[in-house]
Design a protein around this motif. Structure first.
Motif, PDB file in Angstrom:
ATOM      1  N   LYS A   1       0.584  -1.846  -0.073  1.00  0.00           N
ATOM      2  CA  LYS A   1      -0.327   0.163  -0.143  1.00  0.00           C
ATOM      3  C   LYS A   1       1.011   1.148  -0.052  1.00  0.00           C
ATOM      4  CE  LYS A   1      -4.178  -1.463   2.541  1.00  0.00           C
ATOM      5  NZ  LYS A   1      -4.937  -1.587   3.259  1.00  0.00           N
ATOM      6  N   GLU A   2       0.306   2.363  -0.367  1.00  0.00           N
ATOM      7  CA  GLU A   2       0.770   3.274  -0.253  1.00  0.00           C
ATOM      8  C   GLU A   2       1.055   4.099   1.116  1.00  0.00           C
ATOM      9  OE1 GLU A   2       3.118   5.322  -2.965  1.00  0.00           O
ATOM     10  OE2 GLU A   2       2.117   3.863  -4.223  1.00  0.00           O
ATOM     11  N   LEU A   3       1.519   4.953   0.994  1.00  0.00           N
ATOM     12  CA  LEU A   3       1.966   5.185   2.506  1.00  0.00           C
ATOM     13  C   LEU A   3       0.799   6.285   2.609  1.00  0.00           C
ATOM     14  CD1 LEU A   3       3.521   6.058   5.051  1.00  0.00           C
ATOM     15  CD2 LEU A   3       4.505   8.122   4.018  1.00  0.00           C
TER      16      LEU A   3
ATOM     17  N   MET B   1      -1.918  16.857   4.763  1.00  0.00           N
ATOM     18  CA  MET B   1      -0.747  16.106   5.149  1.00  0.00           C
ATOM     19  C   MET B   1      -1.105  15.157   4.124  1.00  0.00           C
ATOM     20  SD  MET B   1       0.991  14.406   8.543  1.00  0.00           S
ATOM     21  CE  MET B   1       2.303  12.925   7.728  1.00  0.00           C
ATOM     22  N   ILE B   2      -1.543  14.244   3.934  1.00  0.00           N
ATOM     23  CA  ILE B   2      -2.353  12.492   3.847  1.00  0.00           C
ATOM     24  C   ILE B   2      -2.394  13.245   2.241  1.00  0.00           C
ATOM     25  CG2 ILE B   2      -3.829  11.383   2.709  1.00  0.00           C
ATOM     26  CD1 ILE B   2      -4.396  11.280   5.780  1.00  0.00           C
TER      27      ILE B   2
ATOM     28  N   LEU C   1       1.415  14.905   0.784  1.00  0.00           N
ATOM     29  CA  LEU C   1       1.873  12.853   0.084  1.00  0.00           C
ATOM     30  C   LEU C   1       1.502  12.077  -0.766  1.00  0.00           C
ATOM     31  CD1 LEU C   1       2.316  11.656   3.933  1.00  0.00           C
ATOM     32  CD2 LEU C   1       3.812  12.793   3.047  1.00  0.00           C
ATOM     33  N   LYS C   2       0.355  12.142  -0.920  1.00  0.00           N
ATOM     34  CA  LYS C   2      -0.151  11.393  -2.110  1.00  0.00           C
ATOM     35  C   LYS C   2       0.281  12.088  -3.509  1.00  0.00           C
ATOM     36  CE  LYS C   2      -4.270   9.938  -4.535  1.00  0.00           C
ATOM     37  NZ  LYS C   2      -5.444   9.851  -3.922  1.00  0.00           N
ATOM     38  N   VAL C   3       0.186  13.556  -3.952  1.00  0.00           N
ATOM     39  CA  VAL C   3       1.046  14.235  -4.523  1.00  0.00           C
ATOM     40  C   VAL C   3       2.789  13.838  -4.333  1.00  0.00           C
ATOM     41  CG1 VAL C   3       1.770  15.828  -5.460  1.00  0.00           C
ATOM     42  CG2 VAL C   3      -0.526  15.985  -4.532  1.00  0.00           C
ATOM     43  N   ALA C   4       2.746  14.180  -3.917  1.00  0.00           N
ATOM     44  CA  ALA C   4       4.154  13.899  -3.511  1.00  0.00           C
ATOM     45  C   ALA C   4       5.200  12.430  -4.064  1.00  0.00           C
ATOM     46  CB  ALA C   4       5.184  13.490  -1.785  1.00  0.00           C
ATOM     47  N   GLU C   5       4.135  11.661  -3.532  1.00  0.00           N
ATOM     48  CA  GLU C   5       3.984   9.650  -4.073  1.00  0.00           C
ATOM     49  C   GLU C   5       4.239   9.718  -5.693  1.00  0.00           C
ATOM     50  OE1 GLU C   5       3.221   7.258  -0.141  1.00  0.00           O
ATOM     51  OE2 GLU C   5       1.351   8.094  -1.598  1.00  0.00           O
ATOM     52  N   GLN C   6       3.093  10.743  -6.518  1.00  0.00           N
ATOM     53  CA  GLN C   6       3.207  10.197  -7.748  1.00  0.00           C
ATOM     54  C   GLN C   6       4.221  11.475  -7.876  1.00  0.00           C
ATOM     55  OE1 GLN C   6      -0.454  12.350  -7.863  1.00  0.00           O
ATOM     56  NE2 GLN C   6      -1.412  10.408  -6.973  1.00  0.00           N
TER      57      GLN C   6
END
Length: 378
Positions: A292-294, A308-309, A312-317
């Motif tokens: 799963k993604e963080l 924050m979530i 982080l979703k943008v950062a993962e992409q």
């Protein structure tokens, strides 16, 4: 591949880990016997070590210079032992680990710095980490020191009145057989109850302090103490942001050192002693192992902000995890500083008004019968 942390022995420093309460946030570094290498000293240690290494000084000479600056003999001995371990062939991370006053987070951060040739950067980041941590603590101390002093002083004043002043008035009322108003009866009953149970109250307070010392490490205590703390208006939100800021800052350092995300979660979970966060990270660790993604895992826990979530979703992409964690750290630190000042501004007048009203009620309750007494005498 992530580090295997299951067989790592617990650092002895964890024996002094803070209880999840606001008192623990304020008193974390205050010990009266065998004081450890405090966060303030660690800030100076890593900052100076980074500067000296960047200046081209060897690690041994840099540590020697730092050791000569220490004022306390126990700190000098600590640095000397680190130097001796380095001389016999151990790395800096291993030498600090043997000192038993540094955390696993510091050990693995320095180990990664040594393996990747970025020790100067890691020591600088560790110095920044502890500087921000110390700033958070100072902000809270500045916000709460004056209100706490006022509250303690007023508490002793109320105890003195109930123990000595009210009984003196009661004796006068009984001699003159004055009918007491209901407010006076309530205060008199409280005074008599306090006098009769004074020893029991003192014993109970001492027992609670001693009991908390023994149950501080119990999981159930950490769980319910942290839940209660988070429900306190304003203070609970401030406490949450303090621990989240520590999480984002610690993760930013590890991600910047190219540590796998799973290892980042494992290390920060061992470092931050706050039950809601540790519980969340334990489950998040399992989710990451499953693929799963963080951001997806964080969304299951209310302790993490929605903003924050989303970031982080943008950062993962976009593969910008380090930048986002650093930005979140700055944002949380700014919020903590602002809320700490606001807390002090709000608490001071509220405490003064409340305690002033309490003392005023006691005085009014004692003087109301005096008016009747003066009328009877007249």
């Amino acid at each position: 591949m992530a580090f295997n942390l299951d067989n790592i022995p617990k650092n002895q420093n964890s024996k002094n880990a803070p209880v999840a309460s606001l008192e623990s946030i304020l008193k974390k570094e205050i010990t009266f016997f065998n004081k450890p290498f405090s966060n303030k000293k660690k800030e100076a240690f890593y900052t100076e070590l980074s500067v000296l290494l960047n200046a081209g000084i060897t690690l041994k000479n840099a540590l020697t210079l730092i050791g000569e600056e220490q004022r306390k003999n126990v700190d000098k001995v600590l640095i000397e032992n680190i130097i001796k371990n380095i001389v016999v062939g151990k790395s800096l991370s291993e030498a600090l680990r043997l000192a038993r006053v540094f955390t696993e987070y510091e050990y693995y951060s320095l180990k990664i710095g040594e393996e990747t040739g970025s020790l100067q950067k890691v020591t600088a980041e560790l110095g920044l980490f502890y500087r921000r941590k110390n700033e958070q603590r100072r902000n809270i101390l500045n916000a709460l020191s004056y209100p706490i002093i006022v509250m303690i002083t007023a508490l002793f004043a109320v105890i003195f009145m109930l123990q000595f002043v009210v009984p003196m008035f009661v004796g006068i009322f009984k001699q003159n057989r004055v009918d007491l108003p209901w407010l006076t009866k309530v205060i008199v009953a409280a005074s008599e109850g306090f006098q009769h149970n004074f020893g029991s109250i003192v014993f109970l307070v001492i027992t609670l302090f001693v009991l908390r010392f023994f149950i501080a490490k119990k999981i159930w205590y950490k769980k319910y103490a942290s839940i209660l703390l988070l429900k306190i208006p304003y203070i609970g939100e401030l406490t949450r942001k303090i621990y989240i800021a520590q999480f984002t800052q610690a993760t930013a350092l590890l991600v910047g050192a190219k540590v796998p995300l799973l290892s980042c979660i494992q290390l920060t979970k061992k470092m931050i002693d706050f039950y809601p966060l540790q519980h969340a990270l334990s489950t998040i660790e399992k989710d990451i192992i499953k693929g799963k993604e963080l951001s997806e895992s964080l969304a299951n826990y209310p302790i993490f902000d929605r903003k924050m979530i989303s970031l982080l979703k943008v950062a993962e992409q976009t593969n910008q995890n380090e930048y986002i964690f650093e930005r979140l750290t700055r944002q949380y630190n700014e919020d903590i500083q602002h809320q700490s000042k606001l807390l002090s501004t709000v608490l001071e007048p509220l405490i003064i008004v409340f305690l002033g009203a309490l003392v005023g009620v006691i005085l009014i309750a004692m003087y109301l019968p005096m008016f009747k007494l003066s009328t009877v005498i007249g």
